[in-house]
Every structure is written in C-alpha cells, then in structure tokens.
Design a protein around this motif. Structure first.
Motif, PDB file in Angstrom:
ATOM      1  N   GLU A 219      -8.945   0.031   7.146  1.00  0.00           N
ATOM      2  CA  GLU A 219      -7.684  -0.182   7.866  1.00  0.00           C
ATOM      3  C   GLU A 219      -6.736   0.953   7.535  1.00  0.00           C
ATOM      4  N   SER A 220      -5.907   1.333   8.500  1.00  0.00           N
ATOM      5  CA  SER A 220      -4.916   2.365   8.198  1.00  0.00           C
ATOM      6  C   SER A 220      -3.582   1.719   7.819  1.00  0.00           C
ATOM      7  N   SER A 298      -1.359   6.885   9.649  1.00  0.00           N
ATOM      8  CA  SER A 298      -0.899   6.628  11.022  1.00  0.00           C
ATOM      9  C   SER A 298       0.161   7.651  11.434  1.00  0.00           C
ATOM     10  N   LYS A 341      -7.039  -0.782   2.497  1.00  0.00           N
ATOM     11  CA  LYS A 341      -5.812  -0.555   3.279  1.00  0.00           C
ATOM     12  C   LYS A 341      -5.441   0.915   3.140  1.00  0.00           C
ATOM     13  N   ARG A 346      -8.412   3.247  11.223  1.00  0.00           N
ATOM     14  CA  ARG A 346      -8.908   1.885  11.395  1.00  0.00           C
ATOM     15  C   ARG A 346     -10.312   1.995  11.950  1.00  0.00           C
TER      16      ARG A 346
END
Ligand code: BG6
Length: 491
Positions: A219-220, A298, A341, A346
């Motif tokens: 996940e980003s 992101s 995380k 993602r």
C-alpha cells in the motif's frame, strides 16, 4: 458475454457504524451499484445505525455525498441515485445501553417478519459482542437474520475465542458472516477458475514443478486516520492474519469437491493447520518487521510513522515472512509473504514461480532461460499473466525472450469489475458463506500468528526503519535473497 444480475430476496440491511468511514467509502457505494444494476427488490431498505443523532434526511444527505465522492461519475445516474436514497433510513442506537433499540425494532417490524434482516457491524470490534447481544435480546432477530462482522475478529486466539463464543451464544454459525473483503476481489475468484476450471495447471501445481510463491500486498497510504486501531494491531494482525493467509490458502488448498461453503472452507482450514510454526527458535530467520520513516509517497513528502502517531511505538507497518506448508504437495516450497504501508506503490499480487528447466539445449548466445512465472495481479490493473520463454520473432538466429501471455479479459468482455463488497454484501443476502471465514479458520489463523507475536516479544525483535516510498526495510530483501531468489519487480 454479458454479466448476469440475479435479483435477491427482499431485505433490510442494518449498518451499524452507518455514518462511519467504511459505510461511506465502501458499503453505501457498493449497495448503490447493486441497486443501479437492478439487483435490489423495490421494498428493500438500508438502515444506518450509530450513536450520532441525525434524521433520515441527514442520513440521505450523507449518503448522497458518499456516492458523489466514491462512485465514478459515469455510474452516477439521477434516477438511480434518487431510488437508492429513497431506501435509506436512520436510527440512533447505543450499543451499550437500551437507547434506540425499540425504535430500530419498530422500523424493522414495519417491513414484516418474513424479510431478510442483515446486520452489518462496521464498528469497533470492542462493541461487536454488545451489539450482537442486543440484537438478540431486544428481539430484532427473525428467522432470516444474518450477522456480518468486519475484521479483526479478536487480537489473538484467546480474544477471538471469546468473541466467537459471544456471537455463538446468540446466532448459529450459518448466520454469522465473518467478512474478509480480499475473498470478494475479482481476481481472487479468477484464481479459483484458473486452478479448477482448467486441466492445465493442477497437475503441475506442486513442489515438483513450483519453486516458490510470493504474495505481496503493498500500500502507498499510511494510517488514514486509524491511528489508535493500527498502533495496537500492526501489519501482522491487520493484514497477514486475515487477507494474506486467505490468499495463501486459495493458492495452496487441495481441490475441494465443490464450491459449496464448507467444502471450500474445509480445505482452507487444512492449509492453515499445515503451516509450519514460527517460534522464538526461527523467528529471526523467517520474519522481518519494518516501520516507515519520513520519505516521499503518492507524489509528496510524508511524515514517518512515529510522527503520524505523535508518540513513540514499536508497532510494525511492514512485515515479510517466509512461510512453509508442511504437507506432501508443498514441502520445501517457500511462500514469501510481505505487506506494508507507505511502500512504493499500491500493488497486490501473487506470483507463482515454476522450477527452472532441468537442462538447456541453447547456446549462451540465445540468452538466459528465465523461470516461468504466473503473475496474478489483484490490484490495480487486475489480471493474470503467464510468463513464458519464446523465440524472439524474426531473423537473427535463436534468441530467447521472456513474454507474458495476457489473460486479462475484463476489457475484452467490457464489464465493470465490481468492488469486492458488492459481491459479498449480496452473498450475505443469498445466505452463501463460501467467501466468508468460518470460526475454525479464524482460530487456526490465530494459532499460527500468536507464536510469531510471542516470539517477537521474547527475542525483542524491533521493527527496522524504512524510507516511505521504498519497498520496505533491507531485511526484507535479505530474507528472500538468502535463498537465492528476489522479490518480483512489478511490471
Ligand atoms: C483492511 C486493512 O482490511 O484492508 C487496511 O485494515 C488496509 O489497513 C485495507 O488498508 C486494504 O484493502 P484494499 O482493498 O484497499 O487492498
């Protein structure tokens, strides 16, 4: 081929935590899609319930905003939105007192006793037991009641047992739907089709032909406002105990005799029970904990975990594990699992790497012969690719090339991939538990996870820092490279 919509029986869906984050982002949009596709009978209702004191009209305004924010513009049609909003009601109830329960029961009784009543607990697990007890004791349940519980079911085996006991006191196992939304993802379903609707893969789906399996759920995003929950959970409890172990089960299970709920779940259970234990003796060789530091993710600069938390913490936001399954099919085939995380992007995928060819007949000038890989991409860009070696087309002698056979069919069938929750919410109404976790599965998963948590504590294994926007701590790379393998680079 077009998708098929089979209407379900009339229902009332009561969503506890109806004005919360999950309802806003997932549940209301999913129910809207099903309604727009014509699956919901006219009289079916959706009832939001929580402690917040708002009116039906306020709730409809909240839902309208949720749809605007979380349903793509192309799917937002005025008529469908108005019809959907017309189904919505709201009652304020308190899980820990009698407040609001009679009113909620009155509203349900207006729909009659024959209607399916589904109660979705999208609330803190701390009040799962209270709500289940009140539904039963305040007379809200009828003969067609289903109870849906979000994860986490417990934070270890003992607490999962306690919770399951409370649920079991008021509801039969076939009424309890323990949701793991990964099981509702389109590609996860496709994995079952690939394995069991084709003669091709099953004969080679074993340690004779498969070198190793990787499961990555990257996940980003960071904590997304769930600081209190997450810091008590960590990546192992939040992602591995449920989503990743469920994926591992679907890759590793023996062919069930049918797709019925218990046939499938019996086989998953056997896999969970066959996982080799990780304890203080091998935890440092087989697991890596990580925690994100400041970096870029992101497209922007982001803070580290402890700054997000505004305090110090030893909670892991990343975990990598070398798991092994002690049975005839999988002995000696490592399953490398990782999740975290604030990683580079993602991306969730399962990669099955087949063994190298036993002997190459080609000259060195042909290039290396790569191992065949089956890449099952869950998100984004869902799809399945089988990587094969071919001769590079055209003149120039025998040169080998690694190419993907693309089995991503969603665009050719021009269908919209439904969100996992759409399928699962309707399965609850249909009473189909195939994609939900049975009590013994949840407990078997904890039975494997608990000793890891204990071993980390005993051996004082602290999370290694990793820069946000990378693929995790260096220890994770070392974990797989020690075995002469590498993590699959996303294409
Ligand atoms: C949830 C976890 O179950 O799954 C979250 O609690 C995580 O921490 C989420 O972000 C990931 O789901 P998806 O479908 O976005 O991959």
């Amino acid at each position: 081929m077009s998708s098929q919509i089979i209407p379900v029986e009339p229902f009332d869906y009561v969503v506890f935590g109806g004005s919360g984050d999950l309802a806003e982002r997932k549940l209301l949009p999913a129910l809207y899609h099903r309604d727009r596709d014509g699956q919901l009978p006219l009289e079916s209702r959706i009832i939001g319930a929580s402690r917040t004191q708002i009116t039906d009209e306020d709730y409809r305004a909240f839902a309208r905003q949720a749809l605007t924010d979380h349903v793509g513009a192309a799917a937002l049609e005025d008529e469908a939105v108005e019809r959907f909003l017309g189904r919505l009601h709201y009652r304020d109830v308190d899980a820990r007192s009698d407040h609001g329960w009679n009113e909620l029961r009155g509203l349900l009784d207006d729909g009659g006793q024959d209607r399916i009543r589904a109660f979705y607990l999208a609330v803190s697990p701390a009040i799962f037991g209270d709500i289940a007890t009140r539904i039963s004791e305040m007379g809200l349940a009828n003969s067609k009641t289903r109870l849906v519980v979000e994860k986490p079911v417990g934070r270890d085996l003992a607490s999962a047992n306690d919770l399951n006991d409370v649920l079991g006191r008021h509801f039969r196992e076939d009424q309890i739907f323990r949701i793991d939304h990964y099981l509702g993802k389109e590609t996860v379903q496709n994995l079952m089709a690939l394995r069991f609707a084709n003669a091709l893969y099953e004969p080679i789906w074993n340690s004779t032909h498969i070198d190793h399996v990787q499961i990555t759920v990257a996940e980003s995003v960071g904590l997304e406002g769930r600081v209190t929950y997450y810091d008590k959970a960590g990546a192992l409890r939040d992602m591995v105990q449920n989503h990743i172990l469920q994926l591992l089960c679907l890759v590793a299970l023996e062919p069930p005799s049918s797709m019925t709920a218990d046939a499938l779940r019996d086989e998953k259970l056997k896999v969970l029970r066959a996982l080799e234990p990780i304890t203080a003796g091998n935890v440092e060789q087989t697991t890596v904990r990580g925690q994100y530091r400041a970096g870029a993710s992101s497209g922007g600069a982001v803070k580290g975990y402890v700054d997000d938390l505004e305090g110090s913490s030893d909670t892991e936001t990343f975990v990598a594990i070398k798991a092994e399954i002690g049975n005839w099919r999988w002995a000696g085939v490592p399953f490398y699992l990782r999740t975290g995380k604030r990683l580079t992007q993602r991306m969730s995928e399962i990669v099955v790497t087949f063994r190298s060819i036993p002997h190459s007949i080609f000259d060195a000038s042909a290039g290396a012969v790569a191992q065949n890989q089956l890449v099952i991409r869950l998100q984004p860009d869902e799809g399945i690719r089988q990587w094969l070696m071919i001769k590079d087309p055209g003149p120039g002698g025998m040169r080998l090339r690694h190419v993907p056979l693309d089995m991503t069919f969603a665009s050719s069938f021009r269908t919209r991939n439904p969100d996992a929750y759409e399928r699962l919410l309707m399965d609850v109404i249909r009473g189909n538990q195939t994609l939900f976790m049975r009590r013994d599965e949840v407990e078997a998963a904890w039975r494997w996870v608990d000793p890891i948590l204990k071993a980390w504590e005993e051996r004082a294994v602290k999370p290694q820092g990793y820069t946000s926007g990378t693929w995790g701590p260096s220890g994770s790379i070392a974990l797989i490279e020690r075995d002469g393998r590498t993590w699959h680079e996303p294409e």
